[in-house]
Design a protein around this motif. Structure first.
Motif, PDB file in Angstrom:
ATOM      1  N   TYR A  47      35.778  50.954  37.762  1.00 23.39           N
ATOM      2  CA  TYR A  47      35.277  50.632  39.059  1.00 23.39           C
ATOM      3  C   TYR A  47      35.166  49.260  39.347  1.00 23.39           C
ATOM      4  CZ  TYR A  47      33.542  51.684  43.620  1.00 23.39           C
ATOM      5  OH  TYR A  47      33.690  51.746  45.094  1.00 23.39           O
ATOM      6  N   ASP A  48      36.074  48.492  40.228  1.00 30.55           N
ATOM      7  CA  ASP A  48      35.849  46.949  40.355  1.00 30.55           C
ATOM      8  C   ASP A  48      35.218  47.003  41.628  1.00 30.55           C
ATOM      9  OD1 ASP A  48      36.480  44.397  41.477  1.00 30.55           O
ATOM     10  OD2 ASP A  48      38.274  44.395  40.489  1.00 30.55           O
ATOM     11  N   ILE A  49      33.966  46.126  41.687  1.00 31.46           N
ATOM     12  CA  ILE A  49      33.170  46.093  42.816  1.00 31.46           C
ATOM     13  C   ILE A  49      33.706  45.571  43.713  1.00 31.46           C
ATOM     14  CG2 ILE A  49      32.088  43.707  42.426  1.00 31.46           C
ATOM     15  CD1 ILE A  49      29.772  46.710  43.185  1.00 31.46           C
TER      16      ILE A  49
ATOM     17  N   VAL B 162      40.871  57.136  36.898  1.00 30.72           N
ATOM     18  CA  VAL B 162      40.566  56.831  38.217  1.00 30.72           C
ATOM     19  C   VAL B 162      40.219  55.291  38.469  1.00 30.72           C
ATOM     20  CG1 VAL B 162      38.908  57.241  40.110  1.00 30.72           C
ATOM     21  CG2 VAL B 162      39.770  59.237  38.478  1.00 30.72           C
ATOM     22  N   HIS B 163      40.954  54.489  39.052  1.00 27.43           N
ATOM     23  CA  HIS B 163      40.612  53.124  38.858  1.00 27.43           C
ATOM     24  C   HIS B 163      40.460  52.621  40.611  1.00 27.43           C
ATOM     25  CE1 HIS B 163      43.158  48.932  39.262  1.00 27.43           C
ATOM     26  NE2 HIS B 163      41.838  48.615  39.194  1.00 27.43           N
ATOM     27  N   VAL B 164      39.375  52.024  40.814  1.00 30.66           N
ATOM     28  CA  VAL B 164      38.884  51.851  42.191  1.00 30.66           C
ATOM     29  C   VAL B 164      38.762  50.334  42.106  1.00 30.66           C
ATOM     30  CG1 VAL B 164      37.392  52.379  43.987  1.00 30.66           C
ATOM     31  CG2 VAL B 164      37.327  53.986  42.075  1.00 30.66           C
ATOM     32  N   ASP B 165      39.742  49.651  43.052  1.00 37.81           N
ATOM     33  CA  ASP B 165      39.766  48.518  43.286  1.00 37.81           C
ATOM     34  C   ASP B 165      40.602  47.751  44.436  1.00 37.81           C
ATOM     35  OD1 ASP B 165      40.412  45.445  42.098  1.00 37.81           O
ATOM     36  OD2 ASP B 165      40.672  46.335  40.192  1.00 37.81           O
ATOM     37  N   ALA B 166      40.258  46.610  44.931  1.00 32.28           N
ATOM     38  CA  ALA B 166      41.037  46.123  45.861  1.00 32.28           C
ATOM     39  C   ALA B 166      42.455  45.717  45.187  1.00 32.28           C
ATOM     40  CB  ALA B 166      40.376  44.756  46.595  1.00 32.28           C
TER      41      ALA B 166
ATOM     42  N   ASP C 193      34.251  40.525  33.714  1.00 31.14           N
ATOM     43  CA  ASP C 193      35.603  40.569  34.495  1.00 31.14           C
ATOM     44  C   ASP C 193      36.300  41.734  33.948  1.00 31.14           C
ATOM     45  OD1 ASP C 193      38.003  39.598  32.918  1.00 31.14           O
ATOM     46  OD2 ASP C 193      36.525  37.720  32.792  1.00 31.14           O
ATOM     47  N   HIS C 194      37.637  42.023  34.688  1.00 32.39           N
ATOM     48  CA  HIS C 194      38.215  43.276  34.710  1.00 32.39           C
ATOM     49  C   HIS C 194      38.970  43.357  33.264  1.00 32.39           C
ATOM     50  CE1 HIS C 194      39.084  47.102  37.454  1.00 32.39           C
ATOM     51  NE2 HIS C 194      38.970  47.382  36.077  1.00 32.39           N
ATOM     52  N   THR C 195      39.247  42.006  32.662  1.00 28.10           N
ATOM     53  CA  THR C 195      40.171  41.883  31.364  1.00 28.10           C
ATOM     54  C   THR C 195      39.233  43.150  30.323  1.00 28.10           C
ATOM     55  OG1 THR C 195      40.039  39.561  32.056  1.00 28.10           O
ATOM     56  CG2 THR C 195      40.863  40.358  29.772  1.00 28.10           C
TER      57      THR C 195
ATOM     58  N   LEU D  91      45.794  45.935  42.166  1.00 30.53           N
ATOM     59  CA  LEU D  91      46.435  46.763  41.089  1.00 30.53           C
ATOM     60  C   LEU D  91      46.104  46.325  39.626  1.00 30.53           C
ATOM     61  CD1 LEU D  91      49.659  47.092  43.274  1.00 30.53           C
ATOM     62  CD2 LEU D  91      47.994  48.882  42.732  1.00 30.53           C
ATOM     63  N   ASP D  92      45.850  45.311  39.582  1.00 31.88           N
ATOM     64  CA  ASP D  92      45.776  44.514  38.201  1.00 31.88           C
ATOM     65  C   ASP D  92      46.994  44.893  37.265  1.00 31.88           C
ATOM     66  OD1 ASP D  92      43.368  43.499  39.363  1.00 31.88           O
ATOM     67  OD2 ASP D  92      42.016  44.901  38.074  1.00 31.88           O
ATOM     68  N   ILE D  93      48.215  44.664  37.784  1.00 31.10           N
ATOM     69  CA  ILE D  93      49.308  45.321  36.995  1.00 31.10           C
ATOM     70  C   ILE D  93      50.272  44.154  36.554  1.00 31.10           C
ATOM     71  CG2 ILE D  93      49.230  47.589  37.074  1.00 31.10           C
ATOM     72  CD1 ILE D  93      51.308  45.683  39.529  1.00 31.10           C
TER      73      ILE D  93
HETATM   74 MN    MN Z   1      40.132  44.553  39.254  1.00 32.15          MN
END
Ligand code: MN
Ligand code: MN
Length: 318
Positions: free
Chosen positions: A239-241, A146-150, A125-127, A152-154
């Motif tokens: 890259y988050d799928i 470069v962060h690709v994701d649905a 997972d993105h952690t 923001l993870d902020i």
């Molecule tokens: Mn993510």
């Protein structure tokens, strides 16, 4: 002439469904010594907020990678003619303790990059991107990203916790691991908690590119613009799928409709060619929700595409 670089096991030497299930059927080695790049699995899912299952991601992505052939027919990239690559196995996380896992991941990545080997990390997972960035920034200083994701993870916290799969880039910013003006978050969408959800990262300098800005068009011009803005600065690609539409990639924990196409994913990663990439990852593939195996198959292909754009990879004129 024998090739001096590791080669994926060919489909005419061993059937594609046979042999050890390493990434791209590459040789394994215990350390990153002598490697220019490596695939490394980070099996964990205890940072997820909804559906879990990404602990099974690395193994399933490796299994689906058995169809990958060594040459990139679209771009001419010939990674196995030009750099030394192997599968270095998995970083042993602690599945009962997320904070300990974060420390174990940072140490595992540090052991790889001390050999000047570029890690291509398979999540998980993105952690996991937070400890990877901690290790990378110790070596390279604050990086572009470069962060690709649905997503923001902020988030500042999730359920009162500072460490979770929706908080890594808030922590990375606080810790000075990334340069906000050189962060590009692509594919962002979905429902929010408040109309200001996208305002905070923008106020910090992040470049937020919403999915709606990507709909119905090629992302090649966007990537040209991003390359110009980042320049030669050390850059991390995460890259988050779930950036992909769930019709392509349903096997993930926090799916959002209206996402990127696989063609746009290829344009984004191929558009990273020329950046000074110091690490990449592919996260959030959850095999229990991936009944067709297509999500893991996409993950495997996107990891190969990441390998193809690393510095030092030779391209053959097509
Ligand atoms: Mn993510
Ligand atoms: Mn996401």
């Amino acid at each position: 002439m024998a090739n001096k670089f590791n080669q994926p096991l060919g489909g005419n030497d061993m059937p594609r469904f046979g042999g050890p299930a390493t990434m791209m059927r590459l040789p394994t080695q215990k350390t990153a010594q002598g490697l220019d790049a490596c695939f490394v699995g980070i099996p964990m899912d205890i940072g997820t907020s909804n559906r879990s299952g990404t602990r099974h991601g690395p193994r399933q992505i490796r299994a689906e990678s058995c169809m990958l052939r060594p040459f990139n027919m679209a771009t001419g990239a010939a990674p196995f003619d030009s750099i030394q690559v192997a599968d270095v196995g998995d970083i042993a996380t602690n599945t009962f303790d997320l904070k300990k896992s974060v420390k174990l991941i940072e140490a595992g990545i540090a052991r790889i990059i001390k050999h000047d080997c570029i890690p291509l990390s398979i999540g998980g997972d993105h952690t996991m991107t937070l400890p990877i960035l901690r290790a990378i920034a110790k070596k390279h200083g604050p990086v572009a990203m470069v962060h690709v994701d649905a997503h923001l993870d902020i988030n500042d916290e999730m359920f009162g916790e500072k460490i979770a799969h929706g908080t890594p880039f808030r922590r990375a910013l606080e810790e000075g691991l990334i340069i906000p003006q050189k962060v590009f978050q692509i594919g962002i969408r979905g429902t929010g908690y408040s109309p200001e959800d996208y305002a905070w990262p923008r106020s910090q300098g992040f470049n937020v590119i919403q999915a709606e800005e990507c709909w119905h068009k090629s992302l090649t011009p966007l990537m040209k613009d991003i390359r110009e803005k980042i320049g030669n600065h050390p850059t991390y690609l995460t890259y988050d799928i779930d950036s992909l539409d769930p019709s392509f990639a349903p096997g993930t924990g926090t799916a959002e409709i209206g996402g990127l196409t696989t063609m746009q994913a290829l344009e984004i990663i191929r558009g990273c060619r020329g950046l000074n990439l110091v690490g990449c990852d592919l996260v959030e593939v959850s095999p229990p929700y991936d009944t067709s195996g297509n999500t893991a198959l996409i993950g495997a292909n996107l990891l190969f595409e990441q390998l193809c754009v690393l510095p030092g990879v030779a391209y053959i004129d097509l």
